[in-house]
Design a protein around this motif. Sequence first.
Motif, PDB file in Angstrom:
ATOM      1  N   ALA A 130      -4.233  -6.255  -2.614  1.00 53.74           N
ATOM      2  CA  ALA A 130      -4.596  -5.898  -1.095  1.00 53.74           C
ATOM      3  C   ALA A 130      -3.619  -5.323  -0.053  1.00 53.74           C
ATOM      4  O   ALA A 130      -3.987  -4.337  -0.055  1.00 53.74           O
ATOM      5  N   ALA A 131      -2.031  -5.416  -0.439  1.00 53.19           N
ATOM      6  CA  ALA A 131      -1.208  -4.391   0.442  1.00 53.19           C
ATOM      7  C   ALA A 131      -1.407  -3.865   0.174  1.00 53.19           C
ATOM      8  O   ALA A 131       0.512  -2.342   0.932  1.00 53.19           O
ATOM      9  N   GLY A 132      -1.319  -2.754  -1.492  1.00 51.57           N
ATOM     10  CA  GLY A 132      -1.143  -2.105  -2.260  1.00 51.57           C
ATOM     11  C   GLY A 132       0.233  -2.231  -3.281  1.00 51.57           C
ATOM     12  O   GLY A 132       0.421  -0.920  -3.891  1.00 51.57           O
ATOM     13  N   ALA A 133       0.323  -3.538  -3.309  1.00 56.61           N
ATOM     14  CA  ALA A 133       1.397  -3.850  -4.428  1.00 56.61           C
ATOM     15  C   ALA A 133       0.951  -3.429  -5.934  1.00 56.61           C
ATOM     16  O   ALA A 133      -0.078  -4.133  -6.057  1.00 56.61           O
ATOM     17  N   ASP A 134       1.131  -2.220  -6.520  1.00 53.03           N
ATOM     18  CA  ASP A 134       1.060  -2.208  -7.547  1.00 53.03           C
ATOM     19  C   ASP A 134       1.265  -3.659  -8.856  1.00 53.03           C
ATOM     20  O   ASP A 134       2.477  -3.885  -9.281  1.00 53.03           O
ATOM     21  N   PRO A 135      -0.106  -4.111  -9.176  1.00 49.92           N
ATOM     22  CA  PRO A 135       0.285  -5.374 -10.398  1.00 49.92           C
ATOM     23  C   PRO A 135       1.613  -4.578 -11.462  1.00 49.92           C
ATOM     24  O   PRO A 135       1.919  -6.199 -11.887  1.00 49.92           O
ATOM     25  N   ALA A 136       1.438  -3.147 -11.872  1.00 45.60           N
ATOM     26  CA  ALA A 136       2.507  -3.279 -12.835  1.00 45.60           C
ATOM     27  C   ALA A 136       3.555  -3.223 -12.152  1.00 45.60           C
ATOM     28  O   ALA A 136       5.009  -3.497 -13.053  1.00 45.60           O
TER      29      ALA A 136
END
Length: 304
Positions: A130-136
């Motif tokens: 939710a804080a913007g971390a790209d799952p990749a």
Amino acid sequence: MSRQQREALDALLRSAPRPETRPGVEEQRRGFAEAMTRPAPDGVATRRTELGGRPALELEPAGASGHGRLLYLHGGGYVIGSAGTHAGLAGELARRTGLRAISPDYRLAPEHPFPAAVDDGLAAYRELLAAGADPAALVLAGDSAGGGLAVATLLAARAAGLPQPAAVVLFSPWADLTASGASMRSKEEADPIFAADDIHAYADLYVGAGDRTQPLASPVFADLAGLPPLLIQAGSNEVLLDDAVRLAARAGADEVEVTLEIAPGLPHVFQHHYGRLEEADAALSRAAAFLTSHLTARSWPAPR
């Protein structure tokens, strides 16, 4: 690697006194913290923060890239341990990957039995996304109970429709709370840390009379389809050896890319002894290389 180092570690671990009666939970926590805490390595800055509604420890190695993140889940049988006791291991993995890491203090049993730890793991993972971390650009790691919890967290994330991270590393995962693996008996004499009764005692505190075969408690019984690539490392001298072996087999059967490494003559979470055991340093270097190799090109800014 060094036979002398392996033998010295085994002797050291066996020299720890085993009380005739099992200590209370608070005494176990104090004893574990005193015996096992390693501070974050030199060059790794720490900061207390919050994640998923729980206290957490952020670990940032010097020169860390701002584009990758490591979520580390500590071990301790779901009863003992903390982000602080595992700052050394989590920080060393962060240092070797060059990634900023964060390790939450998920709730512990018996005050907070299953599924509280899984709920906290999922909340931490969800907040990072939710804080913007790209799952990749996001990877997970955990040791012992934290290894089982890492898998359970991703199973819960899959059920919630959340994307999976790039890769996961598990050190001696506790993945079967039924303690039904053959190594619970065959490796009891070889294990310098745990007896089968210890494993049953932690399971009693975490799950109680609940169903210990449910997948979020015992991922060896889960459908692991859709999980990211896994690296599982274990020592041959541990009663939880078959947890690692069976989890890897389950992952492979479910079409998950999985690598299993078994280090001969070594105990549970031998990686904790980095800096004084050659095999621990080598294993951590392989774990770091595994994680960074799975951070895809889209994890990083395009070249200018």
